[in-house]
Design a protein around this motif. Structure first.
Motif, PDB file in Angstrom:
ATOM      1  N   ALA A  44       0.816  -1.219   0.000  1.00  9.56           N
ATOM      2  CA  ALA A  44       0.000   0.000   0.000  1.00  9.56           C
ATOM      3  C   ALA A  44       0.847   1.265   0.000  1.00  9.56           C
ATOM      4  O   ALA A  44       0.329   2.356   0.179  1.00  9.56           O
ATOM      5  N   GLY A  45       2.146   1.133  -0.209  1.00 10.57           N
ATOM      6  CA  GLY A  45       2.987   2.304  -0.413  1.00 10.57           C
ATOM      7  C   GLY A  45       3.578   2.962   0.801  1.00 10.57           C
ATOM      8  O   GLY A  45       4.011   4.103   0.729  1.00 10.57           O
ATOM      9  N   LEU A  61       8.506   7.885  -8.626  1.00 11.67           N
ATOM     10  CA  LEU A  61       8.268   6.764  -7.714  1.00 11.67           C
ATOM     11  C   LEU A  61       7.292   5.793  -8.372  1.00 11.67           C
ATOM     12  O   LEU A  61       6.125   6.113  -8.583  1.00 11.67           O
ATOM     13  N   VAL A  62       7.795   4.598  -8.713  1.00  9.56           N
ATOM     14  CA  VAL A  62       7.001   3.585  -9.406  1.00  9.56           C
ATOM     15  C   VAL A  62       6.892   2.364  -8.512  1.00  9.56           C
ATOM     16  O   VAL A  62       7.890   1.912  -7.941  1.00  9.56           O
ATOM     17  N   GLY A  63       5.704   1.809  -8.400  1.00 11.50           N
ATOM     18  CA  GLY A  63       5.480   0.612  -7.603  1.00 11.50           C
ATOM     19  C   GLY A  63       4.857  -0.499  -8.417  1.00 11.50           C
ATOM     20  O   GLY A  63       4.107  -0.244  -9.354  1.00 11.50           O
ATOM     21  N   VAL A  64       5.187  -1.744  -8.061  1.00  9.76           N
ATOM     22  CA  VAL A  64       4.609  -2.929  -8.688  1.00  9.76           C
ATOM     23  C   VAL A  64       4.128  -3.839  -7.571  1.00  9.76           C
ATOM     24  O   VAL A  64       4.866  -4.086  -6.609  1.00  9.76           O
ATOM     25  N   ASP A  65       2.910  -4.331  -7.704  1.00 15.78           N
ATOM     26  CA  ASP A  65       2.349  -5.203  -6.679  1.00 15.78           C
ATOM     27  C   ASP A  65       1.268  -6.093  -7.301  1.00 15.78           C
ATOM     28  O   ASP A  65       0.582  -5.649  -8.222  1.00 15.78           O
ATOM     29  N   PRO A  66       1.102  -7.328  -6.814  1.00 16.87           N
ATOM     30  CA  PRO A  66       0.083  -8.209  -7.384  1.00 16.87           C
ATOM     31  C   PRO A  66      -1.343  -7.919  -6.919  1.00 16.87           C
ATOM     32  O   PRO A  66      -2.282  -8.503  -7.433  1.00 16.87           O
ATOM     33  N   VAL A  67      -1.524  -7.031  -5.965  1.00 17.39           N
ATOM     34  CA  VAL A  67      -2.855  -6.769  -5.401  1.00 17.39           C
ATOM     35  C   VAL A  67      -3.314  -5.376  -5.830  1.00 17.39           C
ATOM     36  O   VAL A  67      -2.734  -4.370  -5.412  1.00 17.39           O
ATOM     37  N   GLU A  68      -4.360  -5.322  -6.663  1.00 21.31           N
ATOM     38  CA  GLU A  68      -4.840  -4.050  -7.205  1.00 21.31           C
ATOM     39  C   GLU A  68      -5.236  -3.066  -6.107  1.00 21.31           C
ATOM     40  O   GLU A  68      -4.948  -1.875  -6.192  1.00 21.31           O
ATOM     41  N   ILE A  73      -4.099   2.200  -3.263  1.00 15.38           N
ATOM     42  CA  ILE A  73      -3.716   2.943  -2.060  1.00 15.38           C
ATOM     43  C   ILE A  73      -2.340   3.574  -2.250  1.00 15.38           C
ATOM     44  O   ILE A  73      -2.113   4.722  -1.868  1.00 15.38           O
ATOM     45  N   ALA A  74      -1.415   2.847  -2.868  1.00 18.94           N
ATOM     46  CA  ALA A  74      -0.071   3.389  -3.121  1.00 18.94           C
ATOM     47  C   ALA A  74      -0.152   4.638  -3.989  1.00 18.94           C
ATOM     48  O   ALA A  74       0.554   5.628  -3.740  1.00 18.94           O
ATOM     49  N   ARG A  75      -1.013   4.618  -4.998  1.00 20.35           N
ATOM     50  CA  ARG A  75      -1.176   5.806  -5.849  1.00 20.35           C
ATOM     51  C   ARG A  75      -1.688   6.984  -5.021  1.00 20.35           C
ATOM     52  O   ARG A  75      -1.226   8.113  -5.197  1.00 20.35           O
ATOM     53  N   TYR A  79       2.576   7.640  -5.140  1.00 20.42           N
ATOM     54  CA  TYR A  79       3.229   6.990  -6.273  1.00 20.42           C
ATOM     55  C   TYR A  79       2.755   7.690  -7.538  1.00 20.42           C
ATOM     56  O   TYR A  79       1.663   8.233  -7.591  1.00 20.42           O
ATOM     57  N   ASP A  80       3.557   7.677  -8.568  1.00 20.94           N
ATOM     58  CA  ASP A  80       3.315   8.477  -9.759  1.00 20.94           C
ATOM     59  C   ASP A  80       2.212   7.948 -10.659  1.00 20.94           C
ATOM     60  O   ASP A  80       2.337   7.998 -11.874  1.00 20.94           O
ATOM     61  N   GLY A  81       1.163   7.427 -10.101  1.00 24.42           N
ATOM     62  CA  GLY A  81       0.079   6.910 -10.914  1.00 24.42           C
ATOM     63  C   GLY A  81       0.495   5.671 -11.675  1.00 24.42           C
ATOM     64  O   GLY A  81      -0.185   5.205 -12.559  1.00 24.42           O
ATOM     65  N   SER A  82       1.663   5.147 -11.311  1.00 24.97           N
ATOM     66  CA  SER A  82       2.187   4.006 -12.042  1.00 24.97           C
ATOM     67  C   SER A  82       2.373   2.788 -11.150  1.00 24.97           C
ATOM     68  O   SER A  82       3.127   1.891 -11.486  1.00 24.97           O
TER      69      SER A  82
END
Length: 91
Positions: A44-45, A61-68, A73-75, A79-82
């Protein structure tokens, strides 16, 4: 040391069980002067929000996660919308 904050929805995949804290012990290893950061397993960032405060809006700031839900929440946390999910569930 206090227990980390976690999320584990009953209907979510095993990957939905994450430490949502800011992880200052890890952030200490992020070098000064970076312009971008890829957070794999961003949850969740929490970590990214700490890094964002340190480096400001100039940081990509870019994040990758398997849970939408976690990516959403990270966005919201800067996080940069990415913050993106994997194309298929991780098994």
């Amino acid at each position: 040391m206090p227990e980390p904050e976690t999320t584990h929805p009953a209907d979510g995949p095993p990957q939905s069980f994450y430490d949502e804290g800011e992880r200052p012990e890890v952030a200490a290893f992020v070098p000064d002067g970076i312009r971008s950061l890829l957070d794999v397993g961003c949850a969740a960032g929490g970590f990214g929000s700490l890094v964002r405060r340190r480096f400001g809006d100039a940081l990509r700031l870019v994040g990758v996660d398997p849970v939408e839900r976690s990516c959403a929440i990270a966005r919201e946390r800067g996080y940069d919308g990415s913050a993106i999910t994997f194309p298929e569930p991780v098994k």
